[in-house]
Motif scaffolding. Sequence first.
Motif, PDB file in Angstrom:
ATOM      1  N   VAL A  62       0.907  -1.179   0.019  1.00 26.60           N
ATOM      2  CA  VAL A  62      -0.011  -0.122  -0.071  1.00 26.60           C
ATOM      3  C   VAL A  62       0.883   1.141   0.065  1.00 26.60           C
ATOM      4  O   VAL A  62       0.908   2.289  -0.913  1.00 26.60           O
ATOM      5  CB  VAL A  62      -0.987  -0.132   1.018  1.00 26.60           C
ATOM      6  N   ARG A  63       2.059   1.353   0.803  1.00 29.91           N
ATOM      7  CA  ARG A  63       2.935   2.535   0.837  1.00 29.91           C
ATOM      8  C   ARG A  63       3.510   2.594  -0.671  1.00 29.91           C
ATOM      9  O   ARG A  63       3.599   3.880  -0.943  1.00 29.91           O
ATOM     10  CB  ARG A  63       4.058   2.132   1.896  1.00 29.91           C
ATOM     11  N   GLU A  64       3.683   1.485  -1.145  1.00 28.46           N
ATOM     12  CA  GLU A  64       4.487   1.607  -2.600  1.00 28.46           C
ATOM     13  C   GLU A  64       3.459   2.249  -3.654  1.00 28.46           C
ATOM     14  O   GLU A  64       3.575   3.097  -4.426  1.00 28.46           O
ATOM     15  CB  GLU A  64       4.843   0.299  -3.077  1.00 28.46           C
ATOM     16  N   VAL A  65       1.999   1.911  -3.618  1.00 24.80           N
ATOM     17  CA  VAL A  65       1.054   2.630  -4.343  1.00 24.80           C
ATOM     18  C   VAL A  65       0.909   3.924  -4.076  1.00 24.80           C
ATOM     19  O   VAL A  65       0.910   4.816  -4.929  1.00 24.80           O
ATOM     20  CB  VAL A  65      -0.203   2.002  -3.962  1.00 24.80           C
ATOM     21  N   LEU A  66       1.009   4.386  -2.857  1.00 26.26           N
ATOM     22  CA  LEU A  66       0.999   5.846  -2.531  1.00 26.26           C
ATOM     23  C   LEU A  66       2.250   6.500  -2.938  1.00 26.26           C
ATOM     24  O   LEU A  66       2.099   7.722  -3.213  1.00 26.26           O
ATOM     25  CB  LEU A  66       0.958   6.027  -0.847  1.00 26.26           C
ATOM     26  N   ASN A 106     -11.070   1.876   2.087  1.00 21.40           N
ATOM     27  CA  ASN A 106     -10.316   2.111   0.857  1.00 21.40           C
ATOM     28  C   ASN A 106      -9.748   3.650   0.884  1.00 21.40           C
ATOM     29  O   ASN A 106     -10.041   4.524   1.450  1.00 21.40           O
ATOM     30  CB  ASN A 106     -11.402   2.235  -0.199  1.00 21.40           C
ATOM     31  N   ILE A 107      -8.498   3.602   0.040  1.00 19.97           N
ATOM     32  CA  ILE A 107      -7.908   4.687   0.061  1.00 19.97           C
ATOM     33  C   ILE A 107      -7.792   5.155  -1.351  1.00 19.97           C
ATOM     34  O   ILE A 107      -7.719   4.531  -2.538  1.00 19.97           O
ATOM     35  CB  ILE A 107      -6.100   4.635  -0.078  1.00 19.97           C
ATOM     36  N   LEU A 108      -8.292   6.601  -1.563  1.00 16.09           N
ATOM     37  CA  LEU A 108      -8.581   7.130  -2.919  1.00 16.09           C
ATOM     38  C   LEU A 108      -7.830   8.121  -3.248  1.00 16.09           C
ATOM     39  O   LEU A 108      -7.317   9.043  -2.370  1.00 16.09           O
ATOM     40  CB  LEU A 108     -10.280   7.567  -2.726  1.00 16.09           C
ATOM     41  N   PRO A 120     -11.856   4.495  -9.605  1.00 17.92           N
ATOM     42  CA  PRO A 120     -11.560   3.218  -8.728  1.00 17.92           C
ATOM     43  C   PRO A 120     -10.679   3.644  -7.524  1.00 17.92           C
ATOM     44  O   PRO A 120      -9.813   4.591  -7.473  1.00 17.92           O
ATOM     45  CB  PRO A 120     -10.791   2.211  -9.509  1.00 17.92           C
ATOM     46  N   PRO A 121     -10.575   3.011  -6.522  1.00 18.16           N
ATOM     47  CA  PRO A 121      -9.838   3.313  -5.191  1.00 18.16           C
ATOM     48  C   PRO A 121      -8.442   2.908  -5.945  1.00 18.16           C
ATOM     49  O   PRO A 121      -8.078   2.207  -6.574  1.00 18.16           O
ATOM     50  CB  PRO A 121     -10.252   2.513  -4.217  1.00 18.16           C
ATOM     51  N   ALA A 123      -6.370   1.559  -3.300  1.00 19.91           N
ATOM     52  CA  ALA A 123      -6.236   0.410  -2.681  1.00 19.91           C
ATOM     53  C   ALA A 123      -7.748   0.155  -1.947  1.00 19.91           C
ATOM     54  O   ALA A 123      -8.053   0.861  -1.279  1.00 19.91           O
ATOM     55  CB  ALA A 123      -5.114   0.571  -1.499  1.00 19.91           C
ATOM     56  N   ARG A 124      -8.056  -1.181  -2.117  1.00 18.19           N
ATOM     57  CA  ARG A 124      -9.075  -1.545  -1.591  1.00 18.19           C
ATOM     58  C   ARG A 124      -9.085  -2.336  -0.004  1.00 18.19           C
ATOM     59  O   ARG A 124      -8.097  -3.190  -0.087  1.00 18.19           O
ATOM     60  CB  ARG A 124     -10.017  -2.358  -2.547  1.00 18.19           C
ATOM     61  N   ASN A 125     -10.021  -2.383   0.845  1.00 19.28           N
ATOM     62  CA  ASN A 125     -10.059  -3.115   1.899  1.00 19.28           C
ATOM     63  C   ASN A 125      -8.650  -2.998   2.779  1.00 19.28           C
ATOM     64  O   ASN A 125      -8.018  -3.951   3.086  1.00 19.28           O
ATOM     65  CB  ASN A 125     -10.508  -4.457   1.677  1.00 19.28           C
ATOM     66  N   VAL A 126      -8.270  -1.779   2.906  1.00 23.08           N
ATOM     67  CA  VAL A 126      -6.831  -1.502   3.337  1.00 23.08           C
ATOM     68  C   VAL A 126      -7.004  -1.643   5.165  1.00 23.08           C
ATOM     69  O   VAL A 126      -8.013  -0.878   5.610  1.00 23.08           O
ATOM     70  CB  VAL A 126      -6.159  -0.350   3.242  1.00 23.08           C
ATOM     71  N   GLU A 127      -6.261  -2.413   5.723  1.00 24.24           N
ATOM     72  CA  GLU A 127      -6.181  -2.669   7.253  1.00 24.24           C
ATOM     73  C   GLU A 127      -5.320  -1.507   7.732  1.00 24.24           C
ATOM     74  O   GLU A 127      -4.150  -1.724   7.274  1.00 24.24           O
ATOM     75  CB  GLU A 127      -5.850  -3.832   8.029  1.00 24.24           C
TER      76      GLU A 127
END
Length: 273
Positions: A62-66, A106-108, A120-121, A123-127
């Motif tokens: 997720v950090r990499e996506v951001l 979700n992160i948008l 689309p988000p 990242a979905r369903n991020v804990e």
Amino acid sequence: MRDHHGNGHHHDHPSPDDPIGTTGGHGMLVFGHEVIYFSHLPMFGVPHNYQVLLEVGLDEDVREVLRLHRHVFREEPYDTFDPVPFPMAELDPAGTGPRRTSITGNILCGHFERRAKGEPPLARNVEVRIERFVQFTQLDVDARATGDGTLEYLCFGHGNQLYLAHAISGWPSFDQILEVRAVPGTATNRLGEPLPDDATTMDKFFREHFTTANRIDIGGRSDDLDHRLASREVADGSLFATSPPSGFHGFNVQLEAEREVYLEVRELAGPMP
């Protein structure tokens, strides 16, 4: 349920497990580099009348996506988190109930309620793991700005990654996050004696002794949108250690605003709910 057009966060549901009624879809700003922070997007209406800052942990993917994604909304160059509804009271570090350790959602790209339809988000369903409660303030929904209040900010972060968040008090107000840096050569102790302010020392100060936000006032400025701090402006900060070691209670330093991360006005200055 309140609408999606700047008048309220969506999916607010009462819960029998939340007797004081703080359950809702508490959208949050996502920002930071080495350390990631969430800032609740507050309003002067229940259940969103909270100014909350969290230091959080995210999985590396997720950090990499951001890190890698490019913002598609020029007017909203930031990311937000749209969580599964939860009671805000569970984020209160002084609360009597169970303390929440994670939130899911979700992160948008852009504002979670104003993004383009069908976008689309990221990242979905991020804990999201809650690593530290930096600030938790319940806003008085009936408070009104008096016009003679002093501009105040909440300073938080680490020595190499510092931020100021506008301290919200009464309506109308604004939500603002600034990325700042400590100006070299300006750090002094309480007696005015110079302190070492190299990057390593400053980072050690903050990581070890400044775990919650410091409130600083900007002398000579009224608490309104027109007098907010802007990029390249410098403010004097008097910072108090959260857990001071013997002989160290904090220090003074000048803080220069490097860039404005986020600014929202209409959700805190529009018609009262």
